[in-house]
Design an enzyme around this catalytic site. Structure first.
Site, PDB file in Angstrom:
ATOM      1  N   GLY A  10     -34.679 -30.741   2.157  1.00  0.00           N
ATOM      2  CA  GLY A  10     -33.487 -30.144   2.764  1.00  0.00           C
ATOM      3  C   GLY A  10     -33.148 -30.833   4.068  1.00  0.00           C
ATOM      4  N   ASN A  75     -38.508 -27.279   3.638  1.00  0.00           N
ATOM      5  CA  ASN A  75     -37.366 -26.653   4.288  1.00  0.00           C
ATOM      6  C   ASN A  75     -36.210 -26.359   3.341  1.00  0.00           C
ATOM      7  OD1 ASN A  75     -35.469 -26.086   6.641  1.00  0.00           O
ATOM      8  ND2 ASN A  75     -34.529 -27.946   5.812  1.00  0.00           N
ATOM      9  N   TYR A 139     -34.007 -13.524  -1.890  1.00  0.00           N
ATOM     10  CA  TYR A 139     -34.282 -14.506  -0.850  1.00  0.00           C
ATOM     11  C   TYR A 139     -35.536 -14.137  -0.062  1.00  0.00           C
ATOM     12  CZ  TYR A 139     -33.343 -17.466   3.256  1.00  0.00           C
ATOM     13  OH  TYR A 139     -33.420 -18.372   4.287  1.00  0.00           O
ATOM     14  N   ALA A 142     -38.827 -14.583  -2.044  1.00  0.00           N
ATOM     15  CA  ALA A 142     -39.211 -15.995  -2.157  1.00  0.00           C
ATOM     16  C   ALA A 142     -39.784 -16.513  -0.842  1.00  0.00           C
ATOM     17  CB  ALA A 142     -38.000 -16.830  -2.580  1.00  0.00           C
TER      18      ALA A 142
END
Length: 237
Positions: A10, A75, A139, A142
């Site tokens: 990322g 990331n 989200y 995770a």
């Protein structure tokens, strides 16, 4: 200072790109992975969709053909909102796959060179939402799994000279944040109200915390989650 070869997922924008700039300024060799390439990058860059396991393997083979990797920053990520009762199961599977499976895959590829050198750094980028914030089941679950990985891997890898930690940013002014939290939305109001410093974070502030955990000076820190959130987690959920 020893020059290290560091891999960031990322890395094309936001926190990942800011981190790459900071580490390059410190003299390290940078390797970036992301779905789209930035106009400029301070090191090697490989365009890859980390949601594709085979494509990820191919990219990692290219990375390792260029030399050993000393540090990994997991990331890459995406966000999905949804209260329980309205969570899309495909979203849940997609977020677990990208945040957790990709982190495992990238880390496992880099581990042999870290073990061989007896030195390594792994930082998993988590989020303030793991304290139990509303509307973030997929989200947050995770990201919480990534925090577990940091603790488990720290236990496993400490004897090999490898430290593993998480950095959990609060709301940070990145493209991803504004995509999922439009100005004027309830979530933005909630985040602003929770901030003890009266503002959102800047990518370079999160990058500074990650860079410290990657340094030689941070060698006695492992298995921890550093919350860089302007105090937003102080009130819990």
């Amino acid at each position: 200072m020893t020059t290290r070869r560091m891999l960031i997922t990322g890395a094309s924008k936001g926190i990942g790109y800011s981190l790459a700039e900071r580490l390059a300024g410190l003299g390290h060799e940078l390797v970036g992975l992301a779905r789209s390439a930035p106009a400029e990058f301070p090191g090697e860059f490989y365009e890859v969709n980390l949601a594709d396991r085979r494509a990820t393997d191919v990219a990692l083979e290219k990375v390792l053909s260029g030399g050993p990797v000393d540090a990994v920053v997991n990331n890459a990520g995406i966000g999905r909102a949804g209260m329980i009762g309205a969570v899309d199961l495909d979203d849940l599977a997609e977020l677990y796959d990208l945040h957790v499976r990709a982190a495992v895959q990238v880390t496992q590829a880099a581990l042999p060179s870290m073990r061989a050198r007896g030195w390594g750094r792994i930082v998993n980028v988590s989020s303030v939402v793991t304290v139990g914030l509303l509307d973030r089941t997929a989200y947050g679950a995770a990201k919480a799994a990534l925090e577990f990985c940091s603790r488990a891997w720290a236990n496993e890898l400490g004897p090999a000279g490898i430290t593993v930690n998480s950095v959990a940013p609060g709301p940070t002014e990145t493209t991803l944040f504004w995509q999922h939290n439009p100005e004027g939305s309830e979530s933005v109001a909630r985040y602003r109200a929770a901030s003890r410093v009266g503002r959102f974070g800047r990518p370079e502030e999160i990058a500074a915390a990650i860079a410290f955990l990657l340094s030689d000076e941070a060698g006695y820190i492992t298995g921890q989650t550093l919350r860089v959130d302007g105090g937003g987690s102080l009130g819990g959920a």
